[in-house]
Motif scaffolding. Sequence first.
Motif, PDB file in Angstrom:
ATOM      1  N   THR A  90       0.807  -1.224   0.000  1.00  0.00           N
ATOM      2  CA  THR A  90       0.000   0.000   0.000  1.00  0.00           C
ATOM      3  C   THR A  90       0.837   1.269   0.000  1.00  0.00           C
ATOM      4  O   THR A  90       0.306   2.360  -0.208  1.00  0.00           O
ATOM      5  CB  THR A  90      -0.920   0.028   1.229  1.00  0.00           C
ATOM      6  N   VAL A  91       2.115   1.159   0.226  1.00  0.00           N
ATOM      7  CA  VAL A  91       2.964   2.338   0.398  1.00  0.00           C
ATOM      8  C   VAL A  91       3.497   2.832  -0.946  1.00  0.00           C
ATOM      9  O   VAL A  91       3.678   2.053  -1.887  1.00  0.00           O
ATOM     10  CB  VAL A  91       4.128   2.011   1.363  1.00  0.00           C
ATOM     11  N   GLU A  92       3.739   4.135  -1.042  1.00  0.00           N
ATOM     12  CA  GLU A  92       4.332   4.698  -2.255  1.00  0.00           C
ATOM     13  C   GLU A  92       5.849   4.678  -2.204  1.00  0.00           C
ATOM     14  O   GLU A  92       6.507   4.419  -3.204  1.00  0.00           O
ATOM     15  CB  GLU A  92       3.850   6.141  -2.456  1.00  0.00           C
ATOM     16  N   ALA A  93       6.419   4.963  -1.034  1.00  0.00           N
ATOM     17  CA  ALA A  93       7.877   4.953  -0.886  1.00  0.00           C
ATOM     18  C   ALA A  93       8.235   4.660   0.557  1.00  0.00           C
ATOM     19  O   ALA A  93       7.486   4.998   1.479  1.00  0.00           O
ATOM     20  CB  ALA A  93       8.474   6.290  -1.326  1.00  0.00           C
ATOM     21  N   VAL A  94       9.369   4.008   0.745  1.00  0.00           N
ATOM     22  CA  VAL A  94       9.900   3.688   2.073  1.00  0.00           C
ATOM     23  C   VAL A  94      11.343   4.161   2.125  1.00  0.00           C
ATOM     24  O   VAL A  94      12.142   3.836   1.250  1.00  0.00           O
ATOM     25  CB  VAL A  94       9.858   2.169   2.361  1.00  0.00           C
ATOM     26  N   THR A  95      11.669   4.950   3.114  1.00  0.00           N
ATOM     27  CA  THR A  95      13.044   5.417   3.245  1.00  0.00           C
ATOM     28  C   THR A  95      13.538   5.143   4.662  1.00  0.00           C
ATOM     29  O   THR A  95      12.784   5.261   5.635  1.00  0.00           O
ATOM     30  CB  THR A  95      13.166   6.915   2.933  1.00  0.00           C
ATOM     31  N   ALA A  96      14.793   4.760   4.755  1.00  0.00           N
ATOM     32  CA  ALA A  96      15.418   4.480   6.047  1.00  0.00           C
ATOM     33  C   ALA A  96      16.574   5.455   6.269  1.00  0.00           C
ATOM     34  O   ALA A  96      17.251   5.873   5.324  1.00  0.00           O
ATOM     35  CB  ALA A  96      15.933   3.042   6.102  1.00  0.00           C
ATOM     36  N   THR A  97      16.772   5.818   7.519  1.00  0.00           N
ATOM     37  CA  THR A  97      17.837   6.746   7.899  1.00  0.00           C
ATOM     38  C   THR A  97      18.684   6.095   8.978  1.00  0.00           C
ATOM     39  O   THR A  97      18.149   5.468   9.900  1.00  0.00           O
ATOM     40  CB  THR A  97      17.253   8.064   8.432  1.00  0.00           C
ATOM     41  N   LEU A  98      19.981   6.242   8.845  1.00  0.00           N
ATOM     42  CA  LEU A  98      20.920   5.690   9.825  1.00  0.00           C
ATOM     43  C   LEU A  98      21.325   6.781  10.793  1.00  0.00           C
ATOM     44  O   LEU A  98      21.803   7.846  10.387  1.00  0.00           O
ATOM     45  CB  LEU A  98      22.152   5.131   9.121  1.00  0.00           C
TER      46      LEU A  98
END
Length: 429
Positions: A90-98
């Motif tokens: 269902t998501v458009e974009a997923v971003t991860a941050t360190l």
Amino acid sequence: MLKHYFKQVWVLIRQEKLFSGIYIAGTGLSVAVVMVLSILLYVELANIYPETNRDRLLYVKYAAIKSGESMSSSGLSYHTIEQCFRNMETVEAVTATLDTWGEDYFVQVDGQKENIQVDVKYVDDAWWKVFPLVFRSGAPFTAADHQSGLLTVVINQSLARKVFGDTDAVGKYLTLNLRPYRICGVVKDVPVIMKNTYANVWIPYTVNPDYKDSFAEHGILGSMNVTLLAPSSGSVQSVQEEARENLRKYDSTFENVEFLTMGQPDRHWQLLFRDYWGEGDYLTGWILAGFVFLIVLLIPSVSLSGMVDSRMERRMSELGIRRAFGAPAGLLLRQIIYENFFFTLFGGMAGLIFSYLFIYLGRELVFMWTSDFSIVPVEATRIFSPEMLFNFPVFLISLFICLILNILSATIPAWRASRREIVYSLNSK
């Protein structure tokens, strides 16, 4: 008619300088306080550059594991993010941050003895879709750059000017902690109060050799957090439900360990009331915020109402004479309300000036109230942007609230004065 009332108000101001000054100043301070609170709330909640998708964002900032009586919490591990979020439908974009807690970063410049301290954010290639920064030149690093762990960076325009003299820095190299990084893009500065996106330098987190490191049992926890972008504001709930279901299934794969996310992912506004060790008490938070606004407005309104009442007592003879010559009570009441309207308008203008002076002169104090930093970062070129401060709708709403309260504070004494028997008004001292 309004011009006539304006002239009357101007005469009153000249005749009663002390009362007028106190009334306008009191209204101005009320507007100023409401403006400051409204601006801070607006900055925290509205879609403002570069967090222009706040109404579509969901966050998972941390998690916890519970084993028996012991519990530990931290960010998420790379493995957890890959398992729970990367394959969402269902998501458009997923971003991860360190997150790199406690590390300092310095830019070395040829010919300069002093290094430039900067704030660095380790992100992935999807970050630029979730947070659409404006590029002055160049472009973000690509998915291939990120996967390969290339030493490439995006920097803000202030750092580009400081190091290279202008924003045309694409293709040049930035020496950061003695490592050369090729600059692929230069972006518009991010105001430092935007704590989710602020940095001077953005680097692929795959450059950091520790990005896959995890700790605690089963590699659940780590040093990363994740942000989800829903396709639309109306689909946020469905994305939230899918994410929570994935997290529940992930928890069911472990034995003797309970994986806790405390109701996350959160909407952006929920971050204001998030309790680190549990779900936020959102209703209480909003009630408390409303109570603060109410107290801020009611205290000066009560004082101003007393001043208006005292002033009406002094004007009883004037009102009595006008009523004796046939002026209806409704006309007198309208006149007093219009007078109060103009006084409030003058006070609103003063309050607007007071609010900007306070935010400008006390911007570092305001910043520390509303951010995760204990001090303003070294290379923070600005705390607030003009878009945040010069927001006409916020001013109009603040002025309207103060106008309503001031009119209410004036209506009761004015109504009493207009309804008083003429004989008592004429004999009033």
